[in-house]
Design a protein around this motif. Structure first.
Motif, PDB file in Angstrom:
ATOM      1  N   GLY A 167       0.794  -1.224   0.000  1.00 26.14           N
ATOM      2  CA  GLY A 167       0.000   0.000   0.000  1.00 26.14           C
ATOM      3  C   GLY A 167       0.822   1.268   0.000  1.00 26.14           C
ATOM      4  O   GLY A 167       0.279   2.364   0.235  1.00 26.14           O
ATOM      5  N   LYS A 168       2.122   1.144  -0.252  1.00 25.56           N
ATOM      6  CA  LYS A 168       2.975   2.347  -0.279  1.00 25.56           C
ATOM      7  C   LYS A 168       2.507   3.292  -1.399  1.00 25.56           C
ATOM      8  O   LYS A 168       2.249   2.864  -2.508  1.00 25.56           O
ATOM      9  CB  LYS A 168       4.443   1.965  -0.513  1.00 25.56           C
ATOM     10  N   LYS A 169       2.437   4.548  -1.093  1.00 22.73           N
ATOM     11  CA  LYS A 169       2.003   5.538  -2.088  1.00 22.73           C
ATOM     12  C   LYS A 169       3.203   5.991  -2.909  1.00 22.73           C
ATOM     13  O   LYS A 169       3.769   7.064  -2.703  1.00 22.73           O
ATOM     14  CB  LYS A 169       1.325   6.724  -1.397  1.00 22.73           C
ATOM     15  N   ILE A 170       3.594   5.133  -3.846  1.00 24.39           N
ATOM     16  CA  ILE A 170       4.757   5.386  -4.695  1.00 24.39           C
ATOM     17  C   ILE A 170       4.288   5.426  -6.145  1.00 24.39           C
ATOM     18  O   ILE A 170       3.582   4.528  -6.608  1.00 24.39           O
ATOM     19  CB  ILE A 170       5.816   4.283  -4.507  1.00 24.39           C
ATOM     20  N   THR A 171       4.674   6.469  -6.871  1.00 31.90           N
ATOM     21  CA  THR A 171       4.218   6.614  -8.253  1.00 31.90           C
ATOM     22  C   THR A 171       5.355   6.746  -9.258  1.00 31.90           C
ATOM     23  O   THR A 171       5.113   7.013 -10.427  1.00 31.90           O
ATOM     24  CB  THR A 171       3.299   7.848  -8.383  1.00 31.90           C
ATOM     25  N   SER A 172       6.599   6.545  -8.804  1.00 34.19           N
ATOM     26  CA  SER A 172       7.731   6.626  -9.737  1.00 34.19           C
ATOM     27  C   SER A 172       8.826   5.656  -9.328  1.00 34.19           C
ATOM     28  O   SER A 172       8.951   5.304  -8.141  1.00 34.19           O
ATOM     29  CB  SER A 172       8.306   8.044  -9.784  1.00 34.19           C
ATOM     30  N   ASP A 177      13.916   3.731  -6.051  1.00 38.03           N
ATOM     31  CA  ASP A 177      15.382   3.801  -5.990  1.00 38.03           C
ATOM     32  C   ASP A 177      15.844   4.389  -4.658  1.00 38.03           C
ATOM     33  O   ASP A 177      16.788   3.894  -4.029  1.00 38.03           O
ATOM     34  CB  ASP A 177      15.928   4.660  -7.135  1.00 38.03           C
ATOM     35  N   LYS A 178      15.179   5.441  -4.248  1.00 38.78           N
ATOM     36  CA  LYS A 178      15.574   6.140  -3.021  1.00 38.78           C
ATOM     37  C   LYS A 178      15.414   5.246  -1.801  1.00 38.78           C
ATOM     38  O   LYS A 178      16.278   5.216  -0.917  1.00 38.78           O
ATOM     39  CB  LYS A 178      14.730   7.414  -2.864  1.00 38.78           C
ATOM     40  N   ILE A 179      14.340   4.473  -1.749  1.00 40.26           N
ATOM     41  CA  ILE A 179      14.066   3.604  -0.609  1.00 40.26           C
ATOM     42  C   ILE A 179      14.993   2.393  -0.588  1.00 40.26           C
ATOM     43  O   ILE A 179      15.426   1.947   0.479  1.00 40.26           O
ATOM     44  CB  ILE A 179      12.598   3.122  -0.633  1.00 40.26           C
ATOM     45  N   ASN A 226       4.522   8.483 -12.870  1.00 37.60           N
ATOM     46  CA  ASN A 226       5.278   9.729 -12.718  1.00 37.60           C
ATOM     47  C   ASN A 226       6.789   9.505 -12.818  1.00 37.60           C
ATOM     48  O   ASN A 226       7.573  10.336 -12.351  1.00 37.60           O
ATOM     49  CB  ASN A 226       4.947  10.383 -11.374  1.00 37.60           C
ATOM     50  N   SER A 227       7.180   8.412 -13.418  1.00 35.44           N
ATOM     51  CA  SER A 227       8.605   8.107 -13.583  1.00 35.44           C
ATOM     52  C   SER A 227       9.237   9.003 -14.634  1.00 35.44           C
ATOM     53  O   SER A 227       8.551   9.708 -15.385  1.00 35.44           O
ATOM     54  CB  SER A 227       8.784   6.636 -13.975  1.00 35.44           C
ATOM     55  N   ASN A 228      10.574   8.946 -14.693  1.00 34.95           N
ATOM     56  CA  ASN A 228      11.293   9.784 -15.649  1.00 34.95           C
ATOM     57  C   ASN A 228      11.004   9.354 -17.094  1.00 34.95           C
ATOM     58  O   ASN A 228      10.488   8.261 -17.349  1.00 34.95           O
ATOM     59  CB  ASN A 228      12.806   9.751 -15.369  1.00 34.95           C
ATOM     60  N   LYS A 229      11.358  10.226 -18.017  1.00 35.71           N
ATOM     61  CA  LYS A 229      11.044  10.025 -19.434  1.00 35.71           C
ATOM     62  C   LYS A 229      11.658   8.739 -19.990  1.00 35.71           C
ATOM     63  O   LYS A 229      11.031   8.050 -20.809  1.00 35.71           O
ATOM     64  CB  LYS A 229      11.535  11.229 -20.234  1.00 35.71           C
ATOM     65  N   THR A 230      12.866   8.399 -19.561  1.00 38.08           N
ATOM     66  CA  THR A 230      13.524   7.186 -20.064  1.00 38.08           C
ATOM     67  C   THR A 230      12.706   5.942 -19.739  1.00 38.08           C
ATOM     68  O   THR A 230      12.491   5.080 -20.602  1.00 38.08           O
ATOM     69  CB  THR A 230      14.934   7.046 -19.467  1.00 38.08           C
ATOM     70  N   ILE A 231      12.253   5.838 -18.502  1.00 32.57           N
ATOM     71  CA  ILE A 231      11.449   4.691 -18.092  1.00 32.57           C
ATOM     72  C   ILE A 231      10.131   4.650 -18.849  1.00 32.57           C
ATOM     73  O   ILE A 231       9.741   3.602 -19.399  1.00 32.57           O
ATOM     74  CB  ILE A 231      11.183   4.719 -16.574  1.00 32.57           C
ATOM     75  N   ILE A 232       9.436   5.774 -18.902  1.00 34.10           N
ATOM     76  CA  ILE A 232       8.122   5.812 -19.550  1.00 34.10           C
ATOM     77  C   ILE A 232       8.238   5.449 -21.027  1.00 34.10           C
ATOM     78  O   ILE A 232       7.488   4.592 -21.534  1.00 34.10           O
ATOM     79  CB  ILE A 232       7.468   7.203 -19.400  1.00 34.10           C
ATOM     80  N   GLU A 233       9.185   6.050 -21.729  1.00 28.21           N
ATOM     81  CA  GLU A 233       9.306   5.775 -23.165  1.00 28.21           C
ATOM     82  C   GLU A 233       9.780   4.349 -23.424  1.00 28.21           C
ATOM     83  O   GLU A 233       9.354   3.718 -24.402  1.00 28.21           O
ATOM     84  CB  GLU A 233      10.230   6.804 -23.817  1.00 28.21           C
TER      85      GLU A 233
END
Length: 322
Positions: A167-172, A177-179, A226-233
């Motif tokens: 249930g972590k509220k993570i969108t990217s 990576d940070k965690i 909401n991830s960076n452009k590289t991941i999304i593309e």
């Protein structure tokens, strides 16, 4: 003459025979002396008991090991503590004991708590468990069998990552990576891109992996929007290509068109789309005109020289071979 077990050892060491040369190889027939390499054998035998890995130990033995290391905790307390953290590393810092452990001690305590967590709280995944699956996949030597083993391991890892996220509220992926940075050997985002490529390559020998790649891309685009452009593309291309390789070219085109309608400055999305219709790429659905149009759009969308040159090179090669 037979030497008694409790008799003085004939080698002259002063020890009893049973505690000295009883178990050494017998002298070569016709030679009354033990060979020099045999007498040295005793020095190479490690008589110290081997330490068991915590996973090989009984639960009570593991708790005793923790107690001997200064960690006084019972089963109920440990389960309660585990449910408040994402990793053993976090738990050790919380207990303020990590500074008092050397590297070997930290590895052994970590392995002990992971083993206990798997037994006492199997529904609560720790990052150290996920790291083991990740690293085991990277440890393969690159042959076909190991590649299949790797993607099987990593598919399990992907499913367990989703369970760990809960249930972590993570969108990217950047948030993940940070965690996870303090525990995982590679960043989550690096591993995700490697996994996507492994599925692509294995898909050319078994279409089942194109299905897996499609599901991975759908999951990432939904969970980490909401991830960076590289991941999304990368995931948009993976989704479009998967549909294409599975025979649904209409759906593939729709995916590319929908993304590019709102993101026109995405030259590599155009390039990968064009590659699907480029006969030089060995595609069955070759369409030179369509590939040419898409490469030209990539050139127009490019904002850096390298991207424009990549599209130009493909277009030039395509046209001179018509």
């Amino acid at each position: 003459m037979k030497i008694g077990r409790n008799a003085p050892c004939p080698c002259g060491s002063g020890k009893k025979y049973k505690k000295c040369c009883l178990y050494l190889p017998k002298p070569v027939k016709g030679n009354s002396k033990v060979r020099e390499d045999d007498t040295n054998l005793e020095k190479t035998i490690d008589l110290k008991p081997k330490k068991l890995h915590p996973k090989q130990m009984e639960t009570e033995q593991i708790f005793q090991m923790l107690h001997d290391s200064g960690i006084h905790i019972n089963k109920q307390q440990l389960v309660s503590e585990l449910r408040l953290v994402d990793s053993v590393n976090e738990l050790l810092h919380k207990w303020n004991i990590i500074a008092h452990l050397n590297n070997e001690g930290e590895r052994r305590i970590t392995a002990a708590i992971v083993a206990l967590a798997e037994r006492l709280a199997p529904d609560h995944l720790l990052l150290e468990t996920l790291q083991h699956l990740m690293q085991e996949g990277y440890g393969s030597d690159g042959n076909a069998k190991d590649d299949l083993y790797k993607v099987t391991l990593w598919w399990k890892l992907w499913r367990e990552f989703q369970q760990w996220l809960g249930g972590k509220k993570i969108t990217s992926v950047e948030e993940v990576d940070k965690i996870t940075n303090s525990v995982l050997a590679k960043t989550f985002s690096e591993w995700l891109l490697d996994f996507e490529q492994a599925l692509l390559y294995n898909g050319f020998t078994d279409s089942y992996y194109h299905h897996m790649r499609k599901i991975l891309a759908e999951d990432v685009l939904e969970k980490f929007s909401n991830s960076n452009k590289t991941i999304i593309e990368t995931m948009v291309v993976a989704l479009g290509e998967s549909h294409f390789f599975l025979g649904d070219t209409e759906k593939a085109d729709e995916i590319f068109q929908t993304y590019l309608a709102d993101n026109e400055h995405a030259p590599w999305v155009y390039i990968h789309w064009g590659d699907l219709y480029n006969p030089e790429m060995g595609q069955d659905m070759a369409d030179i005109e369509k590939a040419s149009i898409l490469y030209r759009k990539a050139m127009k969308a490019a904002e850096v020289r390298e991207d424009k040159e990549a599209a130009q090179t493909r277009l030039h090669s395509l046209l001179i071979n018509v």
